[in-house]
Motif scaffolding. Structure first.
Motif, PDB file in Angstrom:
ATOM      1  N   TRP A   1      27.319  52.489  44.130  1.00  0.00           N
ATOM      2  CA  TRP A   1      27.991  50.731  43.522  1.00  0.00           C
ATOM      3  C   TRP A   1      27.879  51.024  42.366  1.00  0.00           C
ATOM      4  CZ3 TRP A   1      26.845  47.829  47.949  1.00  0.00           C
ATOM      5  CH2 TRP A   1      27.018  46.511  47.673  1.00  0.00           C
ATOM      6  N   ARG A   2      28.786  50.328  42.222  1.00  0.00           N
ATOM      7  CA  ARG A   2      29.836  50.296  41.167  1.00  0.00           C
ATOM      8  C   ARG A   2      30.251  49.088  40.630  1.00  0.00           C
ATOM      9  NH1 ARG A   2      33.534  52.451  43.589  1.00  0.00           N
ATOM     10  NH2 ARG A   2      35.938  51.147  43.955  1.00  0.00           N
ATOM     11  N   TYR A   3      30.068  47.999  39.431  1.00  0.00           N
ATOM     12  CA  TYR A   3      30.732  46.973  38.681  1.00  0.00           C
ATOM     13  C   TYR A   3      31.670  47.262  37.642  1.00  0.00           C
ATOM     14  CZ  TYR A   3      31.556  42.638  36.605  1.00  0.00           C
ATOM     15  OH  TYR A   3      32.164  41.827  36.164  1.00  0.00           O
ATOM     16  N   MET A   4      32.488  46.993  38.038  1.00  0.00           N
ATOM     17  CA  MET A   4      33.885  47.711  36.592  1.00  0.00           C
ATOM     18  C   MET A   4      34.944  45.863  35.966  1.00  0.00           C
ATOM     19  SD  MET A   4      33.285  50.799  35.480  1.00  0.00           S
ATOM     20  CE  MET A   4      32.305  51.339  36.084  1.00  0.00           C
TER      21      MET A   4
ATOM     22  N   TYR B   1      38.947  53.676  34.184  1.00  0.00           N
ATOM     23  CA  TYR B   1      39.700  55.115  33.998  1.00  0.00           C
ATOM     24  C   TYR B   1      39.626  55.194  32.955  1.00  0.00           C
ATOM     25  CZ  TYR B   1      43.874  57.794  33.613  1.00  0.00           C
ATOM     26  OH  TYR B   1      44.748  58.578  33.518  1.00  0.00           O
ATOM     27  N   THR B   2      39.133  54.652  31.779  1.00  0.00           N
ATOM     28  CA  THR B   2      39.500  55.030  30.650  1.00  0.00           C
ATOM     29  C   THR B   2      37.946  55.796  30.366  1.00  0.00           C
ATOM     30  OG1 THR B   2      40.802  53.271  29.594  1.00  0.00           O
ATOM     31  CG2 THR B   2      39.307  54.935  27.942  1.00  0.00           C
ATOM     32  N   PHE B   3      37.067  55.011  30.525  1.00  0.00           N
ATOM     33  CA  PHE B   3      36.049  55.478  29.947  1.00  0.00           C
ATOM     34  C   PHE B   3      34.687  56.056  31.111  1.00  0.00           C
ATOM     35  CE2 PHE B   3      36.310  51.275  27.320  1.00  0.00           C
ATOM     36  CZ  PHE B   3      36.062  51.710  26.516  1.00  0.00           C
ATOM     37  N   PHE B   4      35.537  55.986  32.171  1.00  0.00           N
ATOM     38  CA  PHE B   4      34.846  56.939  33.596  1.00  0.00           C
ATOM     39  C   PHE B   4      35.400  57.401  34.425  1.00  0.00           C
ATOM     40  CE2 PHE B   4      31.838  52.974  32.519  1.00  0.00           C
ATOM     41  CZ  PHE B   4      30.509  53.853  32.189  1.00  0.00           C
TER      42      PHE B   4
END
Length: 362
Positions: free
Chosen positions: A297-300, A307-310
């Motif tokens: 699961w992810r929340y962005m 894209y920048t930090f992961f």
């Protein structure tokens, strides 16, 4: 008493060494370990029964046993107790590196020793301590520092009241400071444990550039959560031309989980942008049977943040749904429930209601 003076006189002594892994007390043993030594001046004392009691060595002294070679000016060996004392230009070579100290008191039977005013070289690590103590395969560095800079005055170092190093496993620092130059303490940690199996650096500085942050530098701190676990925690601090970010993660390969969070804020405007990644895989056994729990699961806050930090996660997951699955294997059948969701949609969007299944064996 027999006294002999000759150049490079070599004597082979078979010593009875206790190898009990659970006690440091001396006990009888049938295993013998050869010890070799040489010196310019050798004085040997025998007991009334003809057994060797003591060897006194002076000048160009070398003592070798197992994977250790000691070099010094003066040394003394007591066969009955297994004690070795050495001093003067002392250098100790091992498979792990080289230690130099003013002197050493070392016991062969229980592998304990004390070395005052010591320096050590175990590339890529270097350091110094007021005192090094050994207890079996564990070393304690008292009031010392460790660094990967091999200069006499290192550019940076990890300084601590006590550094505990377990051979090939971990090192743990008590009251640790990260110091740049001679005296500039930048970070302080009450306790810090680094994993020596993964060989990840304790501190990593990564310069970079991106359209979102501009020119930036990121500091990454890595440590093991405890002495008896493979759980690794990481802290990230990023400072860029356009903003500031900070985050943390906790990962365990044996337990099958990874949790990571990150916050970013532009210098000029905008709200704090959060990011969260959750991964968990668990197989369990209960009175009802076996089962599995799978979470990815992810929340962005936005894709640009993702894209920048992961970036590596973005490549692997940007086109995939969030996923949560629970499976229980009963004797009568298999129960399974799945949640599927897009990271950008509201949770339980009407198009992605939970999927529930129950299977019965044929």
């Amino acid at each position: 008493m027999f006294r002999g003076v000759r150049k490079w006189c070599v004597v082979l002594i078979l010593l009875c060494i206790c190898k009990d892994a659970f006690s440091f007390e001396q006990t009888p043993s049938t295993e013998y370990i050869p010890v070799y030594y040489s010196a310019d001046d050798v004085e040997i004392l025998f007991s009334q029964s003809g057994e060797l009691e003591k060897a006194k060595l002076q000048g160009n002294v070398k003592i070798a046993f197992e994977d250790i070679v000691m070099k010094c000016d003066i040394a003394q060996f007591m066969k009955e107790t297994g004690d070795i004392t050495a001093e003067g230009n002392l250098s100790i070579e091992t498979s792990q590196g080289i230690i130099k100290a003013d002197s050493i008191i070392y016991n062969l039977n229980n592998k304990t020793g004390v070395m005052p005013n010591a320096t050590f070289l175990s590339p890529p690590f270097y350091g110094k301590a007021e005192k090094i103590e050994q207890k079996g395969d564990v070393f304690y560095f008292i009031n010392g520092y460790i660094t990967n800079c091999d200069l006499e005055k290192p550019h940076w170092k990890i300084s601590a009241e006590q550094l505990k190093y377990a051979k090939g496993e971990y090192f743990r620092a008590e009251k640790m400071r990260i110091v740049f130059g001679e005296k500039y303490s930048v970070f302080y940690f009450p306790r810090y444990t680094a994993d020596m199996k993964t060989k990840e650096p304790v501190v990593t500085a990564r310069p970079g550039s991106s359209s979102k942050v501009g020119e930036n530098i990121e500091l990454l701190f890595t440590q093991r959560a405890g002495e008896k676990t493979d759980t690794v925690t990481k802290e990230r601090i990023l400072v860029g031309e356009k903003g500031l970010g900070a985050g943390a993660s906790i990962t365990s390969k044996t337990q099958g989980y990874r949790y990571e969070g990150f916050l970013y804020k532009d210098w000029d405007e905008g709200d704090i942008e959060p990011a969260l990644l959750l991964e968990f895989l668990k197989h369990y056994t209960s009175t009802y049977g076996e089962g599995n729990i799978l979470l990815d699961w992810r929340y962005m806050d936005n894709n640009d943040l993702f894209y920048t930090f992961f970036h590596s996660d973005y490549i692997a997951k940007s086109k995939k749904y969030n996923y949560l699955s629970f499976t229980q294997n009963f004797k009568q059948g298999i129960f399974n429930i799945n949640f599927r969701d897009s990271a950008e949609d509201d949770f339980l969007n009407i198009e992605k209601l939970p999927e529930i299944r129950f299977y019965t064996p044929p």
